[in-house]
Design a protein around this motif. Structure first.
Motif, PDB file in Angstrom:
ATOM      1  N   ALA A   1      -4.187  -4.852   4.943  1.00 32.25           N
ATOM      2  CA  ALA A   1      -2.947  -5.618   5.072  1.00 32.25           C
ATOM      3  C   ALA A   1      -1.782  -4.755   4.576  1.00 32.25           C
ATOM      4  CB  ALA A   1      -3.054  -6.902   4.243  1.00 32.25           C
ATOM      5  N   PRO A   2      -0.530  -5.192   4.790  1.00 32.15           N
ATOM      6  CA  PRO A   2       0.605  -4.442   4.238  1.00 32.15           C
ATOM      7  C   PRO A   2       0.458  -4.234   2.734  1.00 32.15           C
ATOM      8  CG  PRO A   2       1.379  -6.080   5.804  1.00 32.15           C
ATOM      9  CD  PRO A   2      -0.089  -6.326   5.623  1.00 32.15           C
ATOM     10  N   THR A   3       0.975  -3.123   2.237  1.00 30.31           N
ATOM     11  CA  THR A   3       0.764  -2.706   0.848  1.00 30.31           C
ATOM     12  C   THR A   3       1.162  -3.778  -0.158  1.00 30.31           C
ATOM     13  OG1 THR A   3       1.089  -0.388   1.454  1.00 30.31           O
ATOM     14  CG2 THR A   3       1.344  -0.960  -0.871  1.00 30.31           C
ATOM     15  N   HIS A   4       2.251  -4.473   0.079  1.00 32.25           N
ATOM     16  CA  HIS A   4       2.723  -5.444  -0.908  1.00 32.25           C
ATOM     17  C   HIS A   4       1.771  -6.628  -1.058  1.00 32.25           C
ATOM     18  CE1 HIS A   4       4.305  -7.274   2.816  1.00 32.25           C
ATOM     19  NE2 HIS A   4       4.273  -8.421   2.157  1.00 32.25           N
ATOM     20  N   LEU A   5       0.787  -6.758  -0.150  1.00 34.24           N
ATOM     21  CA  LEU A   5      -0.185  -7.850  -0.238  1.00 34.24           C
ATOM     22  C   LEU A   5      -1.504  -7.412  -0.887  1.00 34.24           C
ATOM     23  CD1 LEU A   5       0.279  -9.451   3.304  1.00 34.24           C
ATOM     24  CD2 LEU A   5       1.222 -10.263   1.129  1.00 34.24           C
ATOM     25  N   HIS A   6      -1.697  -6.114  -1.088  1.00 34.77           N
ATOM     26  CA  HIS A   6      -2.973  -5.610  -1.593  1.00 34.77           C
ATOM     27  C   HIS A   6      -3.381  -6.243  -2.921  1.00 34.77           C
ATOM     28  CE1 HIS A   6      -3.024  -1.583   0.857  1.00 34.77           C
ATOM     29  NE2 HIS A   6      -2.935  -2.662   1.607  1.00 34.77           N
ATOM     30  N   HIS A   7      -2.438  -6.350  -3.832  1.00 31.52           N
ATOM     31  CA  HIS A   7      -2.727  -6.867  -5.169  1.00 31.52           C
ATOM     32  C   HIS A   7      -3.252  -8.300  -5.094  1.00 31.52           C
ATOM     33  CE1 HIS A   7      -1.369  -8.761  -9.063  1.00 31.52           C
ATOM     34  NE2 HIS A   7      -2.027  -7.708  -9.530  1.00 31.52           N
ATOM     35  N   GLU A   8      -2.523  -9.149  -4.416  1.00 30.43           N
ATOM     36  CA  GLU A   8      -2.900 -10.564  -4.303  1.00 30.43           C
ATOM     37  C   GLU A   8      -4.237 -10.735  -3.595  1.00 30.43           C
ATOM     38  OE1 GLU A   8      -1.334 -14.583  -1.930  1.00 30.43           O
ATOM     39  OE2 GLU A   8      -0.032 -12.821  -2.129  1.00 30.43           O
ATOM     40  N   VAL A   9      -4.417 -10.045  -2.488  1.00 28.72           N
ATOM     41  CA  VAL A   9      -5.636 -10.195  -1.693  1.00 28.72           C
ATOM     42  C   VAL A   9      -6.844  -9.618  -2.419  1.00 28.72           C
ATOM     43  CG1 VAL A   9      -6.770  -9.528   0.457  1.00 28.72           C
ATOM     44  CG2 VAL A   9      -4.374 -10.218   0.478  1.00 28.72           C
ATOM     45  N   ALA A  10      -6.679  -8.451  -3.019  1.00 28.15           N
ATOM     46  CA  ALA A  10      -7.796  -7.828  -3.731  1.00 28.15           C
ATOM     47  C   ALA A  10      -8.271  -8.696  -4.891  1.00 28.15           C
ATOM     48  CB  ALA A  10      -7.389  -6.443  -4.239  1.00 28.15           C
ATOM     49  N   LEU A  11      -7.349  -9.225  -5.661  1.00 25.94           N
ATOM     50  CA  LEU A  11      -7.735 -10.071  -6.794  1.00 25.94           C
ATOM     51  C   LEU A  11      -8.439 -11.337  -6.328  1.00 25.94           C
ATOM     52  CD1 LEU A  11      -4.705  -9.788  -9.271  1.00 25.94           C
ATOM     53  CD2 LEU A  11      -6.861  -8.524  -9.264  1.00 25.94           C
ATOM     54  N   ALA A  12      -7.986 -11.895  -5.210  1.00 28.46           N
ATOM     55  CA  ALA A  12      -8.617 -13.107  -4.672  1.00 28.46           C
ATOM     56  C   ALA A  12     -10.059 -12.830  -4.265  1.00 28.46           C
ATOM     57  CB  ALA A  12      -7.817 -13.632  -3.487  1.00 28.46           C
ATOM     58  N   CYS A  13     -10.304 -11.677  -3.668  1.00 23.71           N
ATOM     59  CA  CYS A  13     -11.664 -11.331  -3.239  1.00 23.71           C
ATOM     60  C   CYS A  13     -12.548 -10.981  -4.425  1.00 23.71           C
ATOM     61  CB  CYS A  13     -11.609 -10.167  -2.249  1.00 23.71           C
ATOM     62  SG  CYS A  13     -10.815 -10.566  -0.684  1.00 23.71           S
ATOM     63  N   ILE A  14     -12.007 -10.209  -5.357  1.00 26.62           N
ATOM     64  CA  ILE A  14     -12.777  -9.821  -6.541  1.00 26.62           C
ATOM     65  C   ILE A  14     -13.183 -11.052  -7.340  1.00 26.62           C
ATOM     66  CG2 ILE A  14     -12.611  -8.638  -8.770  1.00 26.62           C
ATOM     67  CD1 ILE A  14     -10.851  -6.539  -7.332  1.00 26.62           C
ATOM     68  N   ALA A  15     -12.299 -12.050  -7.384  1.00 30.77           N
ATOM     69  CA  ALA A  15     -12.599 -13.280  -8.118  1.00 30.77           C
ATOM     70  C   ALA A  15     -13.804 -14.000  -7.544  1.00 30.77           C
ATOM     71  CB  ALA A  15     -11.383 -14.205  -8.109  1.00 30.77           C
ATOM     72  N   LYS A  16     -14.126 -13.711  -6.281  1.00 29.13           N
ATOM     73  CA  LYS A  16     -15.299 -14.323  -5.639  1.00 29.13           C
ATOM     74  C   LYS A  16     -16.480 -13.351  -5.589  1.00 29.13           C
ATOM     75  CE  LYS A  16     -12.719 -17.609  -2.789  1.00 29.13           C
ATOM     76  NZ  LYS A  16     -13.347 -18.809  -3.410  1.00 29.13           N
ATOM     77  N   ASN A  17     -16.401 -12.296  -6.429  1.00 27.41           N
ATOM     78  CA  ASN A  17     -17.484 -11.300  -6.526  1.00 27.41           C
ATOM     79  C   ASN A  17     -17.743 -10.581  -5.206  1.00 27.41           C
ATOM     80  OD1 ASN A  17     -18.077 -11.768  -9.305  1.00 27.41           O
ATOM     81  ND2 ASN A  17     -19.181 -13.642  -8.715  1.00 27.41           N
ATOM     82  N   ILE A  18     -16.675 -10.309  -4.484  1.00 30.44           N
ATOM     83  CA  ILE A  18     -16.763  -9.599  -3.216  1.00 30.44           C
ATOM     84  C   ILE A  18     -16.371  -8.143  -3.446  1.00 30.44           C
ATOM     85  CG2 ILE A  18     -15.771  -9.416  -0.901  1.00 30.44           C
ATOM     86  CD1 ILE A  18     -15.330 -12.475  -1.029  1.00 30.44           C
ATOM     87  N   HIS A  19     -17.168  -7.220  -2.910  1.00 34.42           N
ATOM     88  CA  HIS A  19     -16.861  -5.800  -3.012  1.00 34.42           C
ATOM     89  C   HIS A  19     -15.662  -5.481  -2.122  1.00 34.42           C
ATOM     90  CE1 HIS A  19     -20.633  -5.362  -5.133  1.00 34.42           C
ATOM     91  NE2 HIS A  19     -21.259  -5.943  -4.127  1.00 34.42           N
ATOM     92  N   VAL A  20     -14.849  -4.503  -2.550  1.00 31.81           N
ATOM     93  CA  VAL A  20     -13.570  -4.264  -1.887  1.00 31.81           C
ATOM     94  C   VAL A  20     -13.352  -2.786  -1.572  1.00 31.81           C
ATOM     95  CG1 VAL A  20     -11.065  -4.354  -2.183  1.00 31.81           C
ATOM     96  CG2 VAL A  20     -12.463  -6.274  -2.934  1.00 31.81           C
ATOM     97  N   LEU A  21     -13.024  -2.506  -0.316  1.00 35.20           N
ATOM     98  CA  LEU A  21     -12.456  -1.225   0.085  1.00 35.20           C
ATOM     99  C   LEU A  21     -11.015  -1.507   0.457  1.00 35.20           C
ATOM    100  CD1 LEU A  21     -12.423   1.752   1.035  1.00 35.20           C
ATOM    101  CD2 LEU A  21     -13.276   0.955   3.249  1.00 35.20           C
ATOM    102  N   VAL A  22     -10.073  -0.907  -0.265  1.00 32.98           N
ATOM    103  CA  VAL A  22      -8.664  -1.181  -0.005  1.00 32.98           C
ATOM    104  C   VAL A  22      -8.006   0.080   0.526  1.00 32.98           C
ATOM    105  CG1 VAL A  22      -8.082  -0.719  -2.432  1.00 32.98           C
ATOM    106  CG2 VAL A  22      -6.483  -2.000  -1.003  1.00 32.98           C
ATOM    107  N   GLU A  23      -7.275  -0.072   1.623  1.00 32.97           N
ATOM    108  CA  GLU A  23      -6.567   1.066   2.180  1.00 32.97           C
ATOM    109  C   GLU A  23      -5.536   1.573   1.170  1.00 32.97           C
ATOM    110  OE1 GLU A  23      -6.186   3.304   4.270  1.00 32.97           O
ATOM    111  OE2 GLU A  23      -7.814   2.852   5.650  1.00 32.97           O
ATOM    112  N   LYS A  24      -5.296   2.880   1.227  1.00 30.61           N
ATOM    113  CA  LYS A  24      -4.265   3.426   0.347  1.00 30.61           C
ATOM    114  C   LYS A  24      -2.885   3.037   0.882  1.00 30.61           C
ATOM    115  CE  LYS A  24      -2.716   6.246   3.432  1.00 30.61           C
ATOM    116  NZ  LYS A  24      -1.340   6.213   3.900  1.00 30.61           N
ATOM    117  N   PRO A  25      -1.887   2.941   0.024  1.00 32.07           N
ATOM    118  CA  PRO A  25      -2.006   3.001  -1.432  1.00 32.07           C
ATOM    119  C   PRO A  25      -2.646   1.718  -1.965  1.00 32.07           C
ATOM    120  CG  PRO A  25       0.239   2.467  -0.825  1.00 32.07           C
ATOM    121  CD  PRO A  25      -0.487   2.760   0.463  1.00 32.07           C
TER     122      PRO A  25
END
Length: 214
Positions: free
Chosen positions: A83-107
Motif C-alpha cells: 500500500a502507499p507508504t503512509h499506510l504501512h504503519h497502520e496496516v502492519a500493526l493491524a496484521c501483526i496484532a493478529k499474529n500474521i507474518h509481514v513482508l512490507v515494501e520499502k520504505p
C-alpha cells in the motif's frame, strides 16, 4: 515465513495462505508471483480502488477485496504490504496484532519512529517481519557482491536514472529510492554507515526528488 501458527489462531497445514495489501503496480506484481509459487495459496488482494482490483484479478486470477478486514476474515498466515507508504504503519500493526507474518515494501514506514514501532511489535508478537529490499536478490547485484568479496573497497558510486514515480511525493527520494542504495552499500561493505552528508534538491515534487550526493 513459517507456516506454523495461522493468523486465525489455529495451526496451518499444507499451503501457506498469503494475502496482498495494495493492488498498485508493485502489489499486482507480488500477487502474480505469489499465485505461481508452490506451497502458497494466494487468498486475495486488497485495494479500495475498483480499477486496481480488476487489474490484480486479471494478472493473478485471485479474489479482490475492498477492505483489509475482508481479507483477514478469510484467514491468512502472511501478507505482503504494498500500500502507499503512509499506510504501512497502520496496516502492519493491524496484521501483526493478529499474529500474521509481514513482508512490507520499502520504505518500511514514513518515519523512523513508525518503523521502529513496527519492528518492536513484530518482535513482541514473535512474527516474521521483512522489508522488501529486492535489490539484494538481483542477480547482477549478487554477482557484484561475489566479485568484490575479499577486496579493499575504496569508493562506491551508485546512480539511478528513470522517470519520476508519483509516489515519491509522499516521502522524498531518500526514503523512497535511496534506501536501496544505502542497504546495498552496507551489504557490500559488511559495515555500518557512520556519517551522511546529503545534497538534495527538488525539481518536481514538494519533497526532495533529486539526490545529488550522499
Amino acid at each position: 515465513m513459517s507456516s506454523k501458527g495461522s493468523g486465525s489462531g489455529g495451526k496451518t497445514t499444507g499451503a501457506l495462505r498469503v494475502g496482498v495489501i495494495g493492488a498498485g503496480v508493485m502489489g499486482s506484481n507480488h500477487a502474480r508471483v505469489l499465485a505461481g509459487l508452490p506451497g502458497v495459496t494466494l487468498v486475495g488482494i486488497v485495494d479500495p480502488l475498483p480499477e486496481h482490483r480488476r487489474r490484480a484479478t486479471e494478472l493473478a486470477g485471485c479474489r479482490a477485496f475492498e477492505r483489509l478486514e475482508e481479507l483477514l476474515a478469510e484467514g491468512v498466515d502472511a501478507v505482503t504490504i504494498a500500500a502507499p507508504t503512509h499506510l504501512h504503519h497502520e496496516v502492519a500493526l493491524a496484521c501483526i496484532a493478529k499474529n500474521i507474518h509481514v513482508l512490507v515494501e520499502k520504505p518500511i514506514a514514513s518515519t523512523v519512529e513508525e518503523g521502529r514501532e513496527i519492528v518492536a511489535a513484530a518482535q513482541k508478537a514473535g512474527v516474521t517481519l521483512m522489508v522488501g529490499h529486492v535489490e539484494r536478490f538481483n542477480p547482477a547485484v549478487a554477482a557484484v557482491k561475489q566479485a568484490i568479496a575479499g577486496e579493499d573497497i575504496l569508493s562506491i558510486a551508485i546512480t539511478r536514472v528513470g522517470p519520476f514515480p508519483p509516489r515519491m511525493s509522499n516521502v522524498g527520494v531518500v526514503i523512497d529510492l535511496a534506501v536501496h542504495d544505502i542497504d546495498l552499500i552496507r551489504w557490500f561493505t559488511e559495515s555500518d554507515i557512520v556519517e551522511v552528508q546529503p545534497q538534495l534538491s527538488s525539481a518536481v515534487a514538494e519533497r526532495a526528488d533529486i539526490r545529488l550526493r550522499q
